[in-house]
Design an enzyme around this catalytic site. Structure first.
Site, PDB file in Angstrom:
ATOM      1  CG  ASP A  12      48.782  43.856  34.217  1.00  0.00           C
ATOM      2  OD1 ASP A  12      48.523  43.064  33.294  1.00  0.00           O
ATOM      3  OD2 ASP A  12      49.392  43.519  35.240  1.00  0.00           O
ATOM      4  CG  ASP A 131      44.629  35.038  35.467  1.00  0.00           C
ATOM      5  OD1 ASP A 131      45.706  35.075  34.839  1.00  0.00           O
ATOM      6  OD2 ASP A 131      43.789  35.944  35.415  1.00  0.00           O
TER       7      ASP A 131
END
Length: 257
Positions: A12, A131
């Protein structure tokens, strides 16, 4: 399972640095993405995934630079997501050295973008990032899971299983399934979620969210994952962690690269 399982570290990236938190909150610095990419390449990672967690216009050039520098030095497949809105962003990422692009929010807002990208570049370059979390009070979906945006902070009310199926029907090459509930907890993958998505789609499925020890990976594969992705346990664990994960998968009876 017909093909070997892939083990994929996820990085990330925020303002050119790798960060990691729990349930997408409390982010802490985990290092330079190019250095980590080198480390994972040497350690036997099969692919890498970069996700730009801010993806603001001011940071996008930083992300392109990270992709370019990584692709120049690391030669395993690289998937990049965050801020991908259409053909133009995918084209730029591929030109900078990415092998695949991951799309999330833009596809939720306008599902037709999946058709446009896959028609232009082929299904193999597009990964749908989902997600998903269990529905909260006041929300109902047939599967009990909903799609979220903004790093899991905003529910959409869209059924996660139905969305994965629609995207697969539209031509995405893979689905990166991240459990918001399990993300960063190190308590194991959400096996129920994996099973539900696996039953709905035939495209390759990457399981993400919740890995903490090598023993967490084989159950995710048994539930239907074709690839397994993790961040925290690779970033903050020993260099041998990828090898340990592959050993656990192999000892469970699955072929691994």
């Amino acid at each position: 399972m017909g093909v070997a399982v892939r083990v994929i570290p996820c990085l990330d990236v925020d303002a050119g640095r790798v960060v990691k938190g729990i349930n997408f909150k409390g982010l802490r610095d985990a290092g330079d993405p190019v250095e980590l990419a080198h480390r994972y390449d040497r350690a036997g990672a099969d692919e890498l995934t970069f996700l730009d967690v801010t993806a603001s216009s001011s940071e996008r050039e930083t992300t392109f630079d990270v992709v370019r520098r990584t692709a120049e030095e690391v030669f395993i497949p690289l998937t990049v997501g965050g801020g991908v809105r259409g053909v133009a962003e995918v084209d730029r990422l591929l030109r900078e050295g990415a092998d695949k692009a991951s799309i999330n929010t833009a596809a939720i807002a306008r599902p037709e973008v999946i058709d446009e990208i896959t028609r232009h570049f082929g299904s193999q370059v597009l990964v749908l990032s989902v997600d998903a979390r269990r529905v909260r009070e006041g929300t109902h979906t047939p599967s009990g899971f909903e799609v979220t945006t903004h790093g899991g902070r905003r529910g959409t009310g869209i059924d996660a299983v139905a969305w994965a199926k629609e995207a697969a029907d539209r031509g995405v090459g893979e689905i990166l399934l991240n459990s918001i509930d399990a993300d960063g907890t190190k308590e194991g993958f959400d096996l129920e979620l994996i099973r539900l998505i696996r039953a709905a789609v035939t495209v390759p499925l990457i399981a993400s969210g919740g890995a903490g020890v090598p023993e967490h990976f084989p159950p995710a594969i048994q539930a239907g994952a074709d690839a397994v992705l993790a961040a925290s346990m690779f970033h903050f664990g020993p260099d041998s962690m990828i090898a340990q994960v592959k050993t656990a998968i192999r000892e469970a009876g699955y072929e691994v690269r």
